[in-house]
Design an enzyme around this catalytic site. Structure first.
Site, short mmCIF file in Angstrom:
data_model
loop_
_atom_site.label_atom_id
_atom_site.label_comp_id
_atom_site.label_asym_id
_atom_site.label_seq_id
_atom_site.Cartn_x
_atom_site.Cartn_y
_atom_site.Cartn_z
CE LYS A 82 0.25 8.06 -0.82
NZ LYS A 82 -0.51 6.85 -0.51
CD1 TRP A 94 -2.01 -2.34 1.72
CD2 TRP A 94 -3.18 -1.21 0.19
NE1 TRP A 94 -3.09 -3.11 1.37
CE2 TRP A 94 -3.82 -2.45 0.44
CE3 TRP A 94 -3.74 -0.33 -0.73
CZ2 TRP A 94 -5.00 -2.82 -0.22
CZ3 TRP A 94 -4.91 -0.70 -1.39
CH2 TRP A 94 -5.52 -1.94 -1.14
CB SER A 95 0.45 4.53 1.65
OG SER A 95 -0.77 4.83 1.03
CB THR A 96 5.04 1.03 2.59
OG1 THR A 96 4.33 0.92 3.82
CG2 THR A 96 6.52 0.93 2.89
#
Length: 389
Positions: free
Chosen positions: A78, A74-76
């Protein structure tokens, strides 16, 4: 009737004796906090001091979590995307203080001529979510999604406050990367960082690697959580539920085949730790300078603490984004050093960099928790890690 009898959990890998408390916390996550399958890697000074994995890659507990098990983080994701932007800045190809329209002329529509690249990186562009309904299938369409973002008006005055760009972040920063390099950010990341360094991290998942992928399990949503979601302001609903995505989408072939640079990175804990380790070592990987030391300082250049318009209610204190990652700050999200920084992924995963301690951590798992950030499993691991230093 008795439930199924599962084999006794085995924690695999190695852990330096100094960091035995991390191993204990990792095991406690399975025993006390409902962990299904997970891995953690820690580097200090570029040396791996913790590399552990255990549990199951599927909810049926038929596939053990292996050393090379991949999972959607997921947003890791980014953090590595932000690194790509800072690499371009190092090369003089991207000015973080330039208007986005300098690189993406269509972006000027909707009164966005004064939106700067740094606003994209710090969740301050006012484009936390699309205003018009956007389906999951449309999310897989890069051109459609970026065209819609280019044409929309901001939700708030850009630069004045943060509002977490949960899904749009990757398309916004990613399109700037594409306009400069001619390739999507996933390919640029592979060309410039992960492939040359042998780091097992991809945006999207090549079909040939699907056999290594863990199956995500969505968090149980309580009645209180559902009620809170219904009360969110329009901008938060747009960011978090337009479209709504979860484990079912992330386990699907279309999601894995797509390019969603805010949310569909696939990695081992070792890979997350290695990428965030470049930041922890002020741009170094081994003896190679991947980013400048100045770039690492840019990444954690605070853009102002505030109550975030999208995820503010999930924290006890104001949060502060740097230029691509979040500062540990008063919430100690990434340990006691307030200038340490990192990124959480939806449901619990995490990448952490602390240049003062020359420390990085990667934590990945497949049973998603209900917390917006600072999952108790992650926080227990970080507390154990810093107690060992």
């Amino acid at each position: 009737m008795a439930g199924p009898a599962f084999p006794i959990l085995q924690i695999e890998g190695h852990c330096d004796e100094q960091f035995a408390e991390v191993r204990h916390a990792f095991a406690a996550n399975f025993r006390d906090r409902g962990e299904l399958g997970a891995a953690i890697t820690v580097q200090v000074g570029g040396e791996v001091v913790v590399d552990l994995w255990g549990g199951w890659a599927d909810p049926g507990r038929t596939r053990p979590w292996e050393r090379d098990t991949l999972v959607n983080v997921w947003s890791t994701t980014k953090g590595p995307v932000a690194m790509c932007a800072h690499l371009l800045a190092d090369r003089g190809l991207l000015d973080l203080d330039a208007p986005v329209a300098t690189y993406w002329p269509e972006f000027e529509a909707g009164g966005k001529s004064n939106v700067l690249v740094r606003h994209l990186l710090s969740h301050r562009a006012g484009l936390a979510g699309l205003r018009e309904s956007h389906s999951v299938a449309q999310l897989y369409d890069w051109e459609l999604t970026t065209d819609r973002l280019a044409g929309m008006e901001p939700w708030w005055e850009p630069g004045t406050q943060s509002g977490y760009h949960a899904l749009t972040y990757g398309f916004l920063v990613g399109e700037v990367i594409r306009r400069i390099t001619g390739v999507l950010p996933g390919e640029f990341l592979q060309q410039e960082i992960t492939r040359p360094l042998g780091i097992d991290f991809t945006i999207g998942l090549p079909g040939k690697e699907s056999g290594r992928a863990a199956e995500l399990v969505h968090a149980q949503v309580s009645a209180d959580s559902a009620s809170l979601m219904a009360q969110l302001p329009p901008v938060a609903l747009a960011a978090l539920a337009n479209p709504a995505v979860g484990a079912a989408e992330a386990n699907s072939s279309p999601w894995r085949a797509a390019e969603i640079p805010a949310a569909n990175g696939h990695a081992t804990a070792r890979a997350v730790c290695a990428l965030y380790g470049i930041l922890a070592r002020r741009g170094l990987h081994g003896d190679r300078q991947i980013l400048s030391a100045e770039a690492v300082e840019r990444v954690r250049e605070g853009q102002g603490a505030c109550r975030d318009l999208v995820i503010g209610s999930g924290f006890t204190q104001d949060t502060e984004a740097g230029l691509g990652l979040w500062l540990s700050g008063a919430n100690a999200s990434y340990g006691p050093n307030r200038r340490a920084f990192g990124h959480d992924g939806f449901g619990g995963s995490c990448g952490l960099a602390d240049p003062e301690a020359e420390l990085s951590l990667g934590y990945v798992m497949n049973r998603m928790g209900p917390h917006i950030a600072d999952d108790p499993r992650k926080m227990a691991l970080i507390e154990a890690l810093y107690s060992a230093l």
